[in-house]
Design an enzyme around this catalytic site. Structure first.
Site, PDB file in Angstrom:
ATOM      1  N   LYS A 101      -3.079  -1.834  15.933  1.00 55.38           N
ATOM      2  CA  LYS A 101      -2.689  -1.044  17.103  1.00 55.38           C
ATOM      3  C   LYS A 101      -3.874  -0.897  18.033  1.00 55.38           C
ATOM      4  O   LYS A 101      -5.014  -0.855  17.585  1.00 55.38           O
ATOM      5  CB  LYS A 101      -2.283   0.360  16.655  1.00 55.38           C
ATOM      6  N   GLU A 144       0.825  -1.219   0.000  1.00 51.99           N
ATOM      7  CA  GLU A 144       0.000   0.000   0.000  1.00 51.99           C
ATOM      8  C   GLU A 144       0.857   1.266   0.000  1.00 51.99           C
ATOM      9  O   GLU A 144       2.053   1.220   0.310  1.00 51.99           O
ATOM     10  CB  GLU A 144      -0.939   0.003   1.211  1.00 51.99           C
TER      11      GLU A 144
HETATM   12  N1  PSU Z   1      -2.788   1.497  10.878  1.00 53.27           N
HETATM   13  C1  PSU Z   1      -1.447   1.534  11.026  1.00 53.27           C
HETATM   14  N2  PSU Z   1      -0.703   2.123  10.067  1.00 53.27           N
HETATM   15  C2  PSU Z   1      -1.268   2.668   8.931  1.00 53.27           C
HETATM   16  C3  PSU Z   1      -2.684   2.596   8.783  1.00 53.27           C
HETATM   17  C4  PSU Z   1      -3.396   2.008   9.783  1.00 53.27           C
HETATM   18  O1  PSU Z   1      -0.940   1.051  12.013  1.00 53.27           O
HETATM   19  O2  PSU Z   1      -0.555   3.207   8.080  1.00 53.27           O
HETATM   20  C5  PSU Z   1      -3.311   3.139   7.539  1.00 53.27           C
HETATM   21  C6  PSU Z   1      -3.569   2.013   6.516  1.00 53.27           C
HETATM   22  O3  PSU Z   1      -3.421   2.528   5.218  1.00 53.27           O
HETATM   23  C7  PSU Z   1      -5.013   1.648   6.787  1.00 53.27           C
HETATM   24  C8  PSU Z   1      -5.595   3.019   7.079  1.00 53.27           C
HETATM   25  O4  PSU Z   1      -5.662   1.039   5.694  1.00 53.27           O
HETATM   26  O5  PSU Z   1      -4.588   3.673   7.855  1.00 53.27           O
HETATM   27  C9  PSU Z   1      -6.892   2.941   7.837  1.00 53.27           C
HETATM   28  O6  PSU Z   1      -7.438   4.211   7.941  1.00 53.27           O
HETATM   29  P1  PSU Z   1      -8.931   4.397   8.496  1.00 53.27           P
HETATM   30  O7  PSU Z   1      -8.853   3.980   9.939  1.00 53.27           O
HETATM   31  O8  PSU Z   1      -9.231   5.845   8.318  1.00 53.27           O
HETATM   32  O9  PSU Z   1      -9.790   3.475   7.680  1.00 53.27           O
END
Ligand code: PSU
Ligand code: MN
Length: 300
Positions: A159, A25
């Site tokens: 996390k 990604e």
């Molecule tokens: N969690 C992490 N590192 C990240 C992300 C999430 O520990 O970089 C990023 C990933 O790209 C994940 C996105 O798909 O955040 C999720 O965002 P949201 O919670 O807004 O869906």
């Protein structure tokens, strides 16, 4: 092939030669780590995948084109440029129609990987059900994507900025298998333990590939979450990280941070408080996931 999709030369050749491919990604590059570590890490991850016999496909959106496979120049651009949008499923049509750039999250990377026929994807952490979601309804679109798109996502768990228990409940409802690589317990990104059990432990990349193949042969749609614990030597102190996350969540609430800004805000806060230590752990767990994803892809 979808008319909005461009394959890099390396990925095009890999598809033609039926070589194993691992998707990566770009939100982690544009929004997850500071420059220049983001670009260094992204390039090293690609190298690790090649060393393990697979071909990397870093995914993103540039000038409205969906890209499966970014060149090193494009990765550098994604890592340096400010104001690159964070793109989940709902954002894709707008960015493509307006020929904009976008860094893809787990959800949108899965979509583009699937268009290119790629079934295995390595990242750091996935989105999930946020703490307090019973009020805010903040649930990452990553979970819906895992329910419907045929891509296995290798991560280091999630996390505890998230509610890990609710995240597992959501995945269960949506029929997404959570496989622990050599562990019974869901890892919590910076630490190897969370107190929550995975659905099944799998001991080898071959076993994981076999379960994935079986799922898709059965015609069961959707992906799977492969949880790979951070190597012991890079894992962080559980109490320290719990306190830091607690503070970060409180600050986000106090500042009224909402929607797609929540995750990047919390990630940045954790990094600010713990400095280089969490960044180094983050980098190492991504390398670890890239190794496992490459082995699964080779076996598949
Ligand atoms: N969690 C992490 N590192 C990240 C992300 C999430 O520990 O970089 C990023 C990933 O790209 C994940 C996105 O798909 O955040 C999720 O965002 P949201 O919670 O807004 O869906
Ligand atoms: Mn959200």
């Amino acid at each position: 092939m979808n008319r909005y999709l461009d394959l890099s030369e390396e990925v095009r050749k890999a598809i033609e030669d039926k070589k194993p491919i691992v998707a990566l990604e770009s939100t982690i590059i544009s929004h997850g780590m500071p420059y220049p570590q983001n670009v260094e890490t992204a390039l090293k991850v690609e190298e690790i995948i090649r060393e393990h016999g697979a071909v990397p496909a870093t995914i993103g959106i540039i000038g409205g084109r969906l890209k499966a496979g970014l060149t090193s120049e494009e990765i550098d651009y994604m890592g340096r440029a400010k104001n690159i949008a964070k793109v989940s499923r709902r954002d894709i049509p707008y960015l493509v129609a307006h020929k904009r750039d976008g860094a893809t999250t787990v959800a949108s990377t899965m979509i583009i990987a699937s268009m290119a026929g790629i079934r295995v994807f390595a990242t750091g952490g996935v989105g999930g059900v946020h703490r307090g979601a019973e009020k805010t309804m903040d649930i990452s679109a990553d979970l819906e994507e895992l329910a419907m798109t045929e891509v296995a996502v290798v991560c280091a768990g999630a996390k505890s900025i998230l509610d890990l228990g609710l995240t597992l409940e959501y995945l269960e409802t949506k029929g997404v298998p959570v496989l622990g690589y050599q562990t019974e317990e869901l890892p919590a990104f910076y630490t190897r333990k969370s107190g929550f059990a995975v659905d099944y432990k799998a001991d080898t990349p071959e076993e994981i590939a076999d379960i994935l193949r079986t799922k898709w042969d059965l015609g069961l749609k959707g992906g799977a979450l492969i949880a790979n614990p951070i190597p012991e030597e890079y894992s962080m102190d559980a109490d320290l990280i719990a306190r830091v996350i607690e503070d970060a969540v409180k600050e986000a609430e106090a500042l009224g941070i909402k929607g797609k800004d929540t995750t990047p805000f919390l990630l940045a806060k954790i990094k600010e408080i713990t400095g280089g230590e969490s960044l180094e752990s983050n980098i190492q767990l991504v390398y670890n996931n890239a190794r496992l994803a490459a082995k699964i892809a080779v076996s598949l």
